[in-house]
Design an enzyme around this catalytic site. Structure first.
Site, PDB file in Angstrom:
ATOM      1  N   ARG A 240       0.857  -1.179   0.000  1.00  0.00           N
ATOM      2  CA  ARG A 240       0.000   0.000   0.000  1.00  0.00           C
ATOM      3  C   ARG A 240       0.891   1.227   0.000  1.00  0.00           C
ATOM      4  O   ARG A 240       1.976   1.207   0.604  1.00  0.00           O
ATOM      5  CB  ARG A 240      -0.871   0.061   1.267  1.00  0.00           C
ATOM      6  CG  ARG A 240      -2.137  -0.761   1.217  1.00  0.00           C
ATOM      7  CD  ARG A 240      -3.179  -0.143   0.266  1.00  0.00           C
ATOM      8  NE  ARG A 240      -4.380  -0.956   0.197  1.00  0.00           N
ATOM      9  CZ  ARG A 240      -4.599  -1.947  -0.661  1.00  0.00           C
ATOM     10  NH1 ARG A 240      -3.685  -2.275  -1.538  1.00  0.00           N
ATOM     11  NH2 ARG A 240      -5.748  -2.609  -0.650  1.00  0.00           N
ATOM     12  N   GLU A 269      -1.979   7.958  -4.178  1.00  0.00           N
ATOM     13  CA  GLU A 269      -2.282   7.542  -5.552  1.00  0.00           C
ATOM     14  C   GLU A 269      -3.742   7.891  -5.902  1.00  0.00           C
ATOM     15  O   GLU A 269      -4.584   7.933  -4.997  1.00  0.00           O
ATOM     16  CB  GLU A 269      -2.016   6.031  -5.724  1.00  0.00           C
ATOM     17  CG  GLU A 269      -2.908   5.134  -4.882  1.00  0.00           C
ATOM     18  CD  GLU A 269      -2.512   3.658  -4.985  1.00  0.00           C
ATOM     19  OE1 GLU A 269      -1.326   3.327  -4.803  1.00  0.00           O
ATOM     20  OE2 GLU A 269      -3.420   2.855  -5.243  1.00  0.00           O
ATOM     21  N   HIS A 287      -0.926   0.412  -9.719  1.00  0.00           N
ATOM     22  CA  HIS A 287      -1.669  -0.475  -8.809  1.00  0.00           C
ATOM     23  C   HIS A 287      -2.370  -1.611  -9.572  1.00  0.00           C
ATOM     24  O   HIS A 287      -3.600  -1.739  -9.539  1.00  0.00           O
ATOM     25  CB  HIS A 287      -2.678   0.337  -7.975  1.00  0.00           C
ATOM     26  CG  HIS A 287      -3.050  -0.338  -6.683  1.00  0.00           C
ATOM     27  ND1 HIS A 287      -3.336   0.348  -5.530  1.00  0.00           N
ATOM     28  CD2 HIS A 287      -3.174  -1.653  -6.365  1.00  0.00           C
ATOM     29  CE1 HIS A 287      -3.632  -0.500  -4.560  1.00  0.00           C
ATOM     30  NE2 HIS A 287      -3.541  -1.728  -5.050  1.00  0.00           N
TER      31      HIS A 287
HETATM   32  C1  8YV Z   1      -6.697  -3.985  -5.894  1.00  0.00           C
HETATM   33  C2  8YV Z   1      -5.291  -4.618  -3.889  1.00  0.00           C
HETATM   34  O1  8YV Z   1      -6.534  -4.014  -7.250  1.00  0.00           O
HETATM   35  O2  8YV Z   1      -6.668  -6.396  -3.236  1.00  0.00           O
HETATM   36  C3  8YV Z   1      -6.004  -5.435  -2.885  1.00  0.00           C
HETATM   37  O3  8YV Z   1      -5.892  -5.124  -1.697  1.00  0.00           O
HETATM   38  O4  8YV Z   1      -4.471  -3.826  -3.573  1.00  0.00           O
HETATM   39  C4  8YV Z   1      -5.555  -4.805  -5.339  1.00  0.00           C
HETATM   40  O5  8YV Z   1      -5.795  -6.129  -5.604  1.00  0.00           O
HETATM   41  C5  8YV Z   1      -6.798  -2.576  -5.434  1.00  0.00           C
HETATM   42  O6  8YV Z   1      -6.979  -2.505  -4.054  1.00  0.00           O
HETATM   43  C6  8YV Z   1      -7.901  -1.827  -6.125  1.00  0.00           C
HETATM   44  O7  8YV Z   1      -8.468  -0.867  -5.307  1.00  0.00           O
END
Ligand code: 8YV
Length: 321
Positions: A240, A269, A287
């Site tokens: 993150r 982001e 991402h």
């Molecule tokens: C997502 C991710 O694409 O699952 C998660 O926590 O970080 C990714 O798989 C992303 O969160 C989209 O908001």
């Protein structure tokens, strides 16, 4: 009997919305933009369920304003956008989408790490700019990945999947740091060794950050931590934004305190720190670590399975409360 009403907070695959329609009265946004919270609250009025991603903020304010809400089902594994305790206190059930994205996300983390070490983005930019005129013995030379030391910060499901790739596919030595040591049965097949965080930083040739976001994880990797790393090392973040201090990272990359980085997530982001955009030795992606077609579909289906279970008195597969 009328079907329960649910809201889908982001555009998803139409056939998966059709699956929801078999069970629910569905309202969806057609947008790829995250809805501002007031708009989300407006559209959630009278809805029992929410299909959400990792970006809609589900907090006390929203819960108070949406008394009909009974279930929030995320298509993401990360759930730092949801105040789970506040949901539990109001009897709102919450689920995320672990497991289905583990291998795909690990593939991508490994790809970013390889690309950073071997300067893939920089090399492509060089070629596209028409700068490739002859072969040099040290043209775009980078670091090896095979046989080197892989450092995993956050040895959960995805961290272990990356460690497997490193140990079994690339002959890497695996070290990791977690708050607590994993059982021997997990460590042994990977030859993985628990080390302290400073040791991890100092010993890793390729460090990958895969831990979930929490306020305590904010800037877990900042200037002081980066200074402990080898100048030949790479850092990859697929967890993150905010876990790594992006300004400090850009500085380390520019000053040569770190060889290269691979980043799929950013503080604030989709805005990316301008200093990172200036660095040649960083591979930047928007991402997309879980973004393979089968996996994104599986993530959506899991959220739908959970919504159906939650609103028909069943057992959610991946409940968070
Ligand atoms: C997502 C991710 O694409 O699952 C998660 O926590 O970080 C990714 O798989 C992303 O969160 C989209 O908001």
């Amino acid at each position: 009997m009328s079907k329960p009403a649910v809201f889908v907070a982001r555009r998803i695959f139409p056939d998966i919305v059709d699956r929801l329609r078999e069970h629910f009265d569905v309202e969806e946004t057609e947008s790829d933009q995250p809805l501002p919270q007031p708009e989300l609250i407006r559209r959630l009025q009278g809805k029992a369920g929410l299909f959400a991603t990792g970006t809609e903020r589900i907090d006390t304010f929203l819960l108070e304003a949406c008394p009909a809400l009974q279930a929030v089902c995320l298509m993401t594994v990360g759930y730092n956008n949801v105040d789970v305790a506040a949901c539990t206190a109001r009897g709102v059930r919450v689920s995320n989408a672990p497991d289905v994205l583990t291998e795909t996300t690990a593939d991508f983390g490994f790809a970013l790490m390889l690309a950073a070490a071997r300067r893939v983005s920089e090399a492509e930019a060089y070629l596209r700019a028409g700068r490739w005129k002859e072969w040099h013995v040290d043209l775009l030379v980078g670091a090896d990945v095979h046989g080197r030391t892989l450092g995993v910060l956050g040895m959960g499901r995805i961290g272990q999947a990356i460690a497997r790739r490193g140990a079994l596919g690339f002959g890497m030595k695996v070290i990791y740091h977690n708050r607590s040591r994993l059982p021997e049965s997990v460590e042994a097949p990977l030859g993985a060794r628990w080390v302290s965080k400073p040791q991890l930083l100092a010993e890793a040739d390729h460090l990958i950050v895969v831990l979930p976001y929490s306020p305590e994880a904010q800037h877990l990797i900042a200037a002081r931590e980066l200074a402990l790393m080898k100048p030949t090392a790479t850092l990859t973040n697929i967890a993150r934004g905010g876990i790594v201090d992006d300004a400090a990272l850009a500085d380390a990359l520019q000053q040569g305190h770190l060889a290269a980085a691979g980043l799929d997530v950013f503080e604030g982001e989709p805005t990316v720190h301008p200093a990172l955009l200036e660095c040649r030795n960083v591979v930047l992606t928007p991402h997309i670590a879980s973004a393979s077609i089968p996996t994104r579909r599986a993530m959506c289906h899991l959220a739908v399975d959970n919504l159906i279970a939650a609103l028909t008195g069943g057992e959610m597969k991946t409940a968070l409360n």
